[in-house]
Design a protein around this motif. Structure first.
Motif, mmCIF file in Angstrom:
data_model
loop_
_atom_site.group_PDB
_atom_site.id
_atom_site.type_symbol
_atom_site.label_atom_id
_atom_site.label_comp_id
_atom_site.label_asym_id
_atom_site.label_seq_id
_atom_site.Cartn_x
_atom_site.Cartn_y
_atom_site.Cartn_z
ATOM 1 N N GLN A 291 0.825 -1.202 0.000
ATOM 2 C CA GLN A 291 0.000 0.000 0.000
ATOM 3 C C GLN A 291 0.864 1.258 0.000
ATOM 4 N N TYR B 240 -7.454 8.008 4.930
ATOM 5 C CA TYR B 240 -8.624 7.165 4.696
ATOM 6 C C TYR B 240 -9.790 8.037 4.235
ATOM 7 N N GLY C 158 -15.475 1.502 -0.922
ATOM 8 C CA GLY C 158 -15.601 1.097 -2.316
ATOM 9 C C GLY C 158 -15.844 -0.393 -2.425
ATOM 10 N N ASP C 159 -15.243 -1.155 -1.529
ATOM 11 C CA ASP C 159 -15.523 -2.580 -1.362
ATOM 12 C C ASP C 159 -16.524 -2.689 -0.211
ATOM 13 N N ARG D 123 -8.878 8.132 -5.569
ATOM 14 C CA ARG D 123 -9.213 7.223 -4.476
ATOM 15 C C ARG D 123 -8.864 5.816 -4.909
ATOM 16 N N ILE D 124 -8.222 5.057 -4.009
ATOM 17 C CA ILE D 124 -7.848 3.687 -4.329
ATOM 18 C C ILE D 124 -8.424 2.726 -3.293
ATOM 19 N N VAL D 125 -8.633 1.486 -3.716
ATOM 20 C CA VAL D 125 -8.998 0.412 -2.802
ATOM 21 C C VAL D 125 -7.698 -0.254 -2.374
ATOM 22 N N ASP E 12 -11.411 2.644 1.466
ATOM 23 C CA ASP E 12 -10.683 3.345 0.414
ATOM 24 C C ASP E 12 -9.720 4.376 1.011
ATOM 25 N N TRP F 224 -7.733 7.997 0.092
ATOM 26 C CA TRP F 224 -7.703 9.188 -0.767
ATOM 27 C C TRP F 224 -6.271 9.665 -0.876
#
Length: 294
Positions: free
Chosen positions: A37, A164, A169-170, A222-224, A286, A288
């Motif tokens: 990550q 965060y 998103g999940d 934004r990523i998971v 997710d 940011w």
């Protein structure tokens, strides 16, 4: 297994994770997930070889490792954190930082135990980039972030932030979002806090603080997080632990306010149970990622 300087690459999460301290091979997959990550962040920000990076809130140094790999031998990372060197688990800040100083990338890193707002006025260095990687919620108040951004704006070319996103998103990350809000509802009622969640700020509020500091948003997304990043599970576990209930009773005197925090805890339990009934595990919410500049 040792890692030589020749093996250090931002594209090799396993080698970077082995630089970071871990208790044993059973614990290594947790470190690897965290490192994946952090590499996501560094690549999204576009940290380049030769950069001089100032990292705010470095903690035990997991993001520091990724930054040091990205800047290479021609760059440098100054990593600062105000916490006591005996703070942290399973390794204290002091233990982790000593381990990293002795590693193949140790010469690329300078650790400073200091409050950012005290460090910046007495330091004359300039930096290409300042990094705040998932550290904002540790700040004592939103005004602390505003003051830090204003001070950094005078000393760096750009400021890279991740936090965060308060978005699942999940769907498996919904319990994590609720757990953070439950912790925040408790911690804001304490005179002082040593929690991982002290001041919750959503991306909108962070952008506003940057604008007040005279910064413009250059990019954001934004990523998971990776599947093997376990922060969501840890935060949910903390809220459902008996110690959290005891803290509510000790710290929240008002009956109605206490009921709200208990209701939020129950919401976390229900959401986590829903994920478990599907035979799945809680995911991390997710993240940011943004870059600001003057």
């Amino acid at each position: 297994m040792s890692v030589s300087a020749a093996c250090i690459s931002i594209d090799d999460p396993e080698s970077l994770a082995r630089i970071y301290p871990h208790q044993n091979e059973k614990h290594f997959p947790i470190v690897l997930g965290q490192m994946r990550q952090r590499i996501q962040l560094v690549k999204t920000w576009g940290i380049q070889p030769g950069e001089r990076v100032l990292e705010i809130g470095c903690g035990q140094g997991d993001c520091t490792v990724a930054l040091a790999a990205a800047v290479g031998n021609s760059g440098h990372v100054t990593a600062i954190d105000p916490a006591s060197l005996d703070y942290g688990s399973p390794y204290t800040l002091g233990e982790a930082q000593a381990h990293l100083r002795a590693s193949p990338i140790g010469s690329r890193i300078t650790f400073e135990q200091a409050d950012p707002l005290a460090f910046l006025p007495r330091n004359t260095e300039t930096y290409t980039t300042a990094v705040l990687a998932q550290c904002i919620w540790y700040f004592a108040s939103p005004s602390t972030l505003s003051a830090i951004l204003s001070a950094l704006a005078l000393r760096v070319q750009r400021i890279c932030v991740s936090e965060y996103a308060l978005v699942a998103g999940d769907p498996r990350a919904a319990p994590h979002v609720l757990a953070v809000l439950a912790q925040a509802a408790l911690e804001c009622r304490k005179p002082t806090s040593e929690s991982n969640v002290r001041t919750v700020m959503a991306p909108r509020e962070i952008r506003s603080a940057a604008e007040v500091a005279g910064l413009r948003t250059v990019s954001e997304e934004r990523i998971v997080p990776p599947e093997d990043m376990y922060d969501g599970r840890w935060e949910v576990g903390a809220v459902l632990a008996d110690e959290f209930e005891s803290e509510i009773r000790e710290s929240v005197a008002n009956e109605r306010e206490r009921a709200v925090v208990f209701a939020m805890r129950d919401a976390v339990r229900s959401a986590a149970d829903s994920v478990k009934l599907k035979g799945e595990s809680v995911h991390t919410m997710d993240i940011w990622i943004a870059t600001f500049a003057k």
